[in-house]
Design a protein around this motif. Structure first.
Motif, PDB file in Angstrom:
ATOM      1  N   MET A   1       0.837  -1.182   0.000  1.00 18.26           N
ATOM      2  CA  MET A   1       0.000   0.000   0.000  1.00 18.26           C
ATOM      3  C   MET A   1       0.880   1.243   0.000  1.00 18.26           C
ATOM      4  SD  MET A   1      -2.654   1.044   2.960  1.00 18.26           S
ATOM      5  CE  MET A   1      -2.594   2.683   3.585  1.00 18.26           C
ATOM      6  N   SER A   2       0.658   2.114  -0.936  1.00 20.66           N
ATOM      7  CA  SER A   2       1.397   3.368  -0.988  1.00 20.66           C
ATOM      8  C   SER A   2       0.517   4.477  -0.439  1.00 20.66           C
ATOM      9  CB  SER A   2       1.798   3.681  -2.426  1.00 20.66           C
ATOM     10  OG  SER A   2       2.543   4.861  -2.463  1.00 20.66           O
ATOM     11  N   VAL A   3       1.108   5.355   0.324  1.00 20.12           N
ATOM     12  CA  VAL A   3       0.388   6.451   0.920  1.00 20.12           C
ATOM     13  C   VAL A   3       0.696   7.697   0.107  1.00 20.12           C
ATOM     14  CG1 VAL A   3       0.110   7.805   3.012  1.00 20.12           C
ATOM     15  CG2 VAL A   3       0.648   5.384   3.178  1.00 20.12           C
ATOM     16  N   ASN A   4      -0.332   8.393  -0.344  1.00 16.65           N
ATOM     17  CA  ASN A   4      -0.123   9.634  -1.069  1.00 16.65           C
ATOM     18  C   ASN A   4      -0.034  10.747  -0.040  1.00 16.65           C
ATOM     19  OD1 ASN A   4       0.077  11.629  -2.946  1.00 16.65           O
ATOM     20  ND2 ASN A   4      -2.045  11.518  -3.623  1.00 16.65           N
ATOM     21  N   LEU A   5       1.177  11.034   0.391  1.00 16.81           N
ATOM     22  CA  LEU A   5       1.370  11.997   1.466  1.00 16.81           C
ATOM     23  C   LEU A   5       1.246  13.428   0.965  1.00 16.81           C
ATOM     24  CD1 LEU A   5       4.390  10.491   3.378  1.00 16.81           C
ATOM     25  CD2 LEU A   5       2.016  10.518   4.058  1.00 16.81           C
ATOM     26  N   GLN A   6       0.627  14.233   1.781  1.00 22.75           N
ATOM     27  CA  GLN A   6       0.565  15.664   1.533  1.00 22.75           C
ATOM     28  C   GLN A   6       1.670  16.331   2.343  1.00 22.75           C
ATOM     29  OE1 GLN A   6      -1.697  16.857  -0.721  1.00 22.75           O
ATOM     30  NE2 GLN A   6      -2.158  14.689  -0.975  1.00 22.75           N
ATOM     31  N   LYS A   7       2.124  17.461   1.866  1.00 20.36           N
ATOM     32  CA  LYS A   7       3.154  18.209   2.573  1.00 20.36           C
ATOM     33  C   LYS A   7       2.697  18.441   4.016  1.00 20.36           C
ATOM     34  CE  LYS A   7       5.671  22.543   2.317  1.00 20.36           C
ATOM     35  NZ  LYS A   7       5.934  23.738   1.547  1.00 20.36           N
ATOM     36  N   GLY A   8       3.576  18.122   4.962  1.00 16.65           N
ATOM     37  CA  GLY A   8       3.283  18.331   6.369  1.00 16.65           C
ATOM     38  C   GLY A   8       2.592  17.179   7.061  1.00 16.65           C
ATOM     39  N   GLN A   9       2.144  16.165   6.322  1.00 19.52           N
ATOM     40  CA  GLN A   9       1.438  15.040   6.929  1.00 19.52           C
ATOM     41  C   GLN A   9       2.387  14.175   7.745  1.00 19.52           C
ATOM     42  OE1 GLN A   9      -0.788  12.741   4.096  1.00 19.52           O
ATOM     43  NE2 GLN A   9      -1.396  11.224   5.597  1.00 19.52           N
ATOM     44  N   LYS A  10       1.879  13.643   8.853  1.00 15.91           N
ATOM     45  CA  LYS A  10       2.655  12.747   9.706  1.00 15.91           C
ATOM     46  C   LYS A  10       1.942  11.403   9.765  1.00 15.91           C
ATOM     47  CE  LYS A  10       4.389  16.545  12.463  1.00 15.91           C
ATOM     48  NZ  LYS A  10       4.480  17.199  13.757  1.00 15.91           N
ATOM     49  N   ILE A  11       2.727  10.331   9.671  1.00  9.80           N
ATOM     50  CA  ILE A  11       2.155   8.990   9.739  1.00  9.80           C
ATOM     51  C   ILE A  11       3.013   8.110  10.640  1.00  9.80           C
ATOM     52  CG2 ILE A  11       1.105   9.069   7.441  1.00  9.80           C
ATOM     53  CD1 ILE A  11       3.487   7.277   6.489  1.00  9.80           C
ATOM     54  N   SER A  12       2.386   7.066  11.162  1.00  7.57           N
ATOM     55  CA  SER A  12       3.117   6.028  11.875  1.00  7.57           C
ATOM     56  C   SER A  12       3.589   5.020  10.846  1.00  7.57           C
ATOM     57  CB  SER A  12       2.203   5.336  12.885  1.00  7.57           C
ATOM     58  OG  SER A  12       2.766   4.092  13.270  1.00  7.57           O
ATOM     59  N   LEU A  13       4.888   4.824  10.760  1.00  6.11           N
ATOM     60  CA  LEU A  13       5.409   3.868   9.769  1.00  6.11           C
ATOM     61  C   LEU A  13       4.930   2.458  10.069  1.00  6.11           C
ATOM     62  CD1 LEU A  13       9.030   5.198   9.283  1.00  6.11           C
ATOM     63  CD2 LEU A  13       7.127   5.344   7.697  1.00  6.11           C
ATOM     64  N   GLU A  14       4.862   2.089  11.334  1.00  8.11           N
ATOM     65  CA  GLU A  14       4.431   0.736  11.679  1.00  8.11           C
ATOM     66  C   GLU A  14       2.976   0.508  11.315  1.00  8.11           C
ATOM     67  OE1 GLU A  14       5.531  -0.313  15.663  1.00  8.11           O
ATOM     68  OE2 GLU A  14       7.654   0.000  15.258  1.00  8.11           O
ATOM     69  N   LYS A  15       2.115   1.492  11.547  1.00  4.84           N
ATOM     70  CA  LYS A  15       0.696   1.330  11.199  1.00  4.84           C
ATOM     71  C   LYS A  15       0.519   1.231   9.699  1.00  4.84           C
ATOM     72  CE  LYS A  15      -1.139   3.419  15.341  1.00  4.84           C
ATOM     73  NZ  LYS A  15      -1.443   4.687  15.968  1.00  4.84           N
ATOM     74  N   GLU A  16       1.255   2.069   8.943  1.00  3.46           N
ATOM     75  CA  GLU A  16       1.146   2.022   7.484  1.00  3.46           C
ATOM     76  C   GLU A  16       1.681   0.701   6.938  1.00  3.46           C
ATOM     77  OE1 GLU A  16      -0.596   3.976   5.738  1.00  3.46           O
ATOM     78  OE2 GLU A  16      -0.922   5.439   7.320  1.00  3.46           O
ATOM     79  N   ALA A  17       2.717   0.172   7.582  1.00  2.00           N
ATOM     80  CA  ALA A  17       3.301  -1.087   7.117  1.00  2.00           C
ATOM     81  C   ALA A  17       2.462  -2.278   7.554  1.00  2.00           C
ATOM     82  CB  ALA A  17       4.720  -1.236   7.643  1.00  2.00           C
ATOM     83  N   GLY A  18       1.620  -2.090   8.570  1.00  2.00           N
ATOM     84  CA  GLY A  18       0.786  -3.172   9.073  1.00  2.00           C
ATOM     85  C   GLY A  18       1.563  -4.155   9.921  1.00  2.00           C
ATOM     86  N   GLN A  19       2.743  -3.792  10.331  1.00  2.00           N
ATOM     87  CA  GLN A  19       3.591  -4.672  11.134  1.00  2.00           C
ATOM     88  C   GLN A  19       4.726  -3.848  11.723  1.00  2.00           C
ATOM     89  OE1 GLN A  19       5.077  -7.422   8.242  1.00  2.00           O
ATOM     90  NE2 GLN A  19       6.356  -5.932   7.237  1.00  2.00           N
ATOM     91  N   SER A  20       5.534  -4.482  12.528  1.00  2.00           N
ATOM     92  CA  SER A  20       6.699  -3.797  13.061  1.00  2.00           C
ATOM     93  C   SER A  20       7.665  -3.532  11.903  1.00  2.00           C
ATOM     94  CB  SER A  20       7.372  -4.674  14.116  1.00  2.00           C
ATOM     95  OG  SER A  20       8.522  -4.041  14.599  1.00  2.00           O
ATOM     96  N   LEU A  21       8.038  -2.306  11.755  1.00  2.00           N
ATOM     97  CA  LEU A  21       8.901  -1.920  10.645  1.00  2.00           C
ATOM     98  C   LEU A  21      10.307  -1.714  11.175  1.00  2.00           C
ATOM     99  CD1 LEU A  21       8.743  -1.181   7.628  1.00  2.00           C
ATOM    100  CD2 LEU A  21       8.397   1.169   8.318  1.00  2.00           C
ATOM    101  N   ASN A  22      11.262  -2.510  10.682  1.00  2.00           N
ATOM    102  CA  ASN A  22      12.618  -2.375  11.211  1.00  2.00           C
ATOM    103  C   ASN A  22      13.652  -2.010  10.161  1.00  2.00           C
ATOM    104  OD1 ASN A  22      12.950  -4.787   9.876  1.00  2.00           O
ATOM    105  ND2 ASN A  22      12.974  -6.031  11.724  1.00  2.00           N
TER     106      ASN A  22
END
Length: 193
Positions: A1-22
């Motif tokens: 899943m690719s996230v179309n980020l807008q300038k200034g947007q903040k995301i949790s990498l782990e939530k977007e990845a659906g798992q622990s992101l290392n």
């Protein structure tokens, strides 16, 4: 899943990845200059050399280390650059910076990724230029910026990875600038720390 980020947007990498992101990678790609002229004769444009860099900061927002074409690995070994591509030749990412998040020392609070046109062209003069953040565990794109539509700028502060409550998050900065190296962007970067 690719996230179309807008300038200034903040995301949790782990939530977007659906798992622990290392393990994440910042990829940078662009197309090599094609020869111009009749049957290959005539003028040839100068090479285009875009550079991916990242700066590691502590909680007092002091730079601790940098990974770029002149230093391909952080001193602690948690971040490494795949090498300088000076033409954009080849398919896929032309340069990559890989980060093993679990190995980033605790005193590193943020990592800022930048793109610079070392040869000075604006992004609007570069075909198919992009930068992206990838979950390197499975190759899935987390975020992507199309640089070629950014206009007459020769640099961008792409994003910041930062620790928040024990979790890595990403702030999509997407701020245009000018300069041949990350060092030219340091005053602008300071505003995002």
């Amino acid at each position: 899943m690719s996230v179309n980020l807008q300038k200034g947007q903040k995301i949790s990498l782990e939530k977007e990845a659906g798992q622990s992101l290392n393990h994440v990678a910042m990829g940078l790609g662009w197309d090599a200059v094609k020869s111009k002229g009749f049957l290959g004769f005539g003028s040839k444009s100068a090479d285009i050399d875009l550079d991916a860099s990242c700066v590691l900061f502590d909680d007092a927002n002091r730079p601790l280390d940098v990974v770029w074409f002149r230093q391909l690995k952080s001193r602690d070994g948690s971040v490494f650059h795949t090498g300088d591509n000076r033409t954009g030749a080849g398919d896929g990412d032309d340069e990559q910076i890989n980060v093993t998040l679990g190995q980033v020392p605790e005193h590193v609070k943020s990592i800022v990724f930048t793109v610079n046109s070392f040869t000075g062209q604006s992004f609007s003069q570069v075909d198919n230029a992009y930068c992206r953040l990838v979950n390197a565990n499975n190759g899935k794109e987390v975020a992507r910026f199309n640089l070629s539509v950014q206009g007459s700028h020769s640099a961008q502060i792409m994003a910041k990875l930062y620790r928040h409550n024990g979790e890595w998050k990403m702030h999509a900065i997407g701020e245009n600038g000018t300069g041949r190296t990350f060092d030219d962007l340091m005053p602008q970067i300071a505003a995002h720390l």
